[in-house]
Write a protein that holds these residues in place. Structure first.
Motif, PDB file in Angstrom:
ATOM      1  N   GLN A  23     -13.703  -5.281  38.957  1.00  0.00           N
ATOM      2  CA  GLN A  23     -12.677  -4.251  39.207  1.00  0.00           C
ATOM      3  C   GLN A  23     -12.044  -4.472  40.565  1.00  0.00           C
ATOM      4  OE1 GLN A  23     -13.803  -0.145  38.230  1.00  0.00           O
ATOM      5  NE2 GLN A  23     -12.835   0.616  40.089  1.00  0.00           N
ATOM      6  N   GLY A  24     -10.717  -4.252  40.651  1.00  0.00           N
ATOM      7  CA  GLY A  24      -9.999  -4.445  41.908  1.00  0.00           C
ATOM      8  C   GLY A  24     -10.470  -3.480  42.983  1.00  0.00           C
ATOM      9  N   TRP A  32     -16.258  -1.166  42.374  1.00  0.00           N
ATOM     10  CA  TRP A  32     -15.206  -2.161  42.612  1.00  0.00           C
ATOM     11  C   TRP A  32     -15.652  -3.264  43.581  1.00  0.00           C
ATOM     12  CZ3 TRP A  32     -15.221   2.759  44.640  1.00  0.00           C
ATOM     13  CH2 TRP A  32     -15.169   2.869  46.023  1.00  0.00           C
ATOM     14  N   GLY A  33     -16.874  -3.184  44.091  1.00  0.00           N
ATOM     15  CA  GLY A  33     -17.402  -4.272  44.918  1.00  0.00           C
ATOM     16  C   GLY A  33     -17.061  -4.190  46.390  1.00  0.00           C
ATOM     17  N   ASP A  60     -14.462  -4.535  48.235  1.00  0.00           N
ATOM     18  CA  ASP A  60     -13.675  -5.640  48.791  1.00  0.00           C
ATOM     19  C   ASP A  60     -12.210  -5.227  48.913  1.00  0.00           C
ATOM     20  OD1 ASP A  60     -13.212  -5.399  46.112  1.00  0.00           O
ATOM     21  OD2 ASP A  60     -13.207  -7.545  45.694  1.00  0.00           O
ATOM     22  N   GLY A  66      -9.562  -6.407  46.200  1.00  0.00           N
ATOM     23  CA  GLY A  66      -9.755  -7.787  45.768  1.00  0.00           C
ATOM     24  C   GLY A  66     -10.576  -7.906  44.492  1.00  0.00           C
ATOM     25  N   CYS A  67     -10.646  -9.127  43.967  1.00  0.00           N
ATOM     26  CA  CYS A  67     -11.369  -9.376  42.712  1.00  0.00           C
ATOM     27  C   CYS A  67     -12.592 -10.251  42.937  1.00  0.00           C
ATOM     28  CB  CYS A  67     -10.439 -10.012  41.678  1.00  0.00           C
ATOM     29  SG  CYS A  67      -9.091  -8.902  41.194  1.00  0.00           S
TER      30      CYS A  67
HETATM   31 CA    CA Z   1     -13.048  -5.525  43.744  1.00  0.00          CA
END
Ligand code: CA
Ligand code: ARG
Ligand code: ZN
Length: 254
Positions: free
Chosen positions: A194-195, A175-176, A178, A181-182
């Motif tokens: 991914q959120g 999902w990064g 974050d 977030g996006c």
């Molecule tokens: Ca994300």
């Protein structure tokens, strides 16, 4: 690297109770899971939804308990250490004999995998490539190690180590990282934006960040779902792991 790389693993069992002194069978079950998952031979790979099936990839990495110790002597690839520490945190204390843990074997030659009781519901943690040698490797709690003995549902299929070894080979959370977030990225091209993390056993499709119709790749090893729900790495993730093996981890494995 071309072909398959075999990585020698030393498992440091650091135990406060007899139950935490896990069996050889439990350790063997963990190595088996790593080998199935990193070769895309896991029996549950067929559960990946059809729109994502072509993303499934063989990481071309296998793992074996080390047969030779740092002095060149024969070894089982397992060290056992009694500790007065009743539950470790994510502070690397388990990685040093000075703090109640076990010292690593040279991290340029071995994957160090510590198994202990982690406190506070922590399943495991890993160090990314490029960090200090003294703390390189992965830690997993004994109740999430392998698929027998003290392994406990829903984290009883050995996937915590699969996830952590993914980090050790430079993979980020899908999902990064974050929050929800996006804008965060895992720096892999074939994973959908991914959120936030998924948990438990989501159903397909699970949408976020305008990623309809197929949604999140929640069945990826680098999400936070239950062990029986994470079943694949992608080709892009394999490229990232192989880049680590060609570069910052080039001394390890054969
Ligand atoms: Ca994300
Ligand atoms: N919380 C850990 C991490 O971020 C591991 C999560 C493993 N998940 C699992 N289903 N076994 O590194
Ligand atoms: Zn993680």
């Amino acid at each position: 690297r071309t072909g398959c790389t075999t990585i020698p693993v030393v498992v440091h069992v650091v135990h406060h109770s007899d139950a935490e002194d896990i069996s050889e069978e439990q350790i063997a079950s963990q190595i088996e899971t790593l080998n199935a998952d990193f070769r895309n031979l896991n029996a549950d790979g067929g559960t990946v939804p059809e729109p994502f099936a072509l993303l499934r990839a063989d990481a071309r990495i296998t793992f074996e308990l080390a047969g030779t110790d740092p002095d060149g002597a024969a070894t089982s690839g397992i060290t056992r250490t009694r500790t007065s520490v009743n539950g470790f945190g994510a502070d690397d204390a388990v990685k040093s004999s000075a703090t109640g843990g076990a010292d690593p074997w040279p991290s340029g030659q071995y994957l160090n995998l510590w198994v202990c009781r982690l406190a506070g519901g922590l399943l495991g943690y890993a160090q990314f490539p490029g960090g200090p040698d003294e703390t390189d490797g992965v830690v997993i709690t004994h109740t999430a190690c392998g698929s027998t003995g003290t392994a406990s549902a829903p984290f009883d299929l050995g996937r915590t180590a699969t996830h952590e070894v993914g980090h050790w080979l430079n993979l980020r959370h899908i999902w990064g990282d974050d929050g929800s977030g996006c804008h965060g990225s895992d720096f892999v091209e074939d994973t959908p934006n991914q959120g936030g993390p998924n948990a438990g056993k989501p159903s397909f499709p699970t949408l976020s960040c305008d990623n309809a119709p197929d949604g999140d790749l929640f069945m990826n090893y680098m999400d936070y779902v239950d062990d029986d729900t994470m079943t694949m790495f992608t080709h892009g993730q394999v490229t990232r792991m192989q880049t680590a093996l060609a570069g910052v981890r080039s001394s390890i494995g054969t």
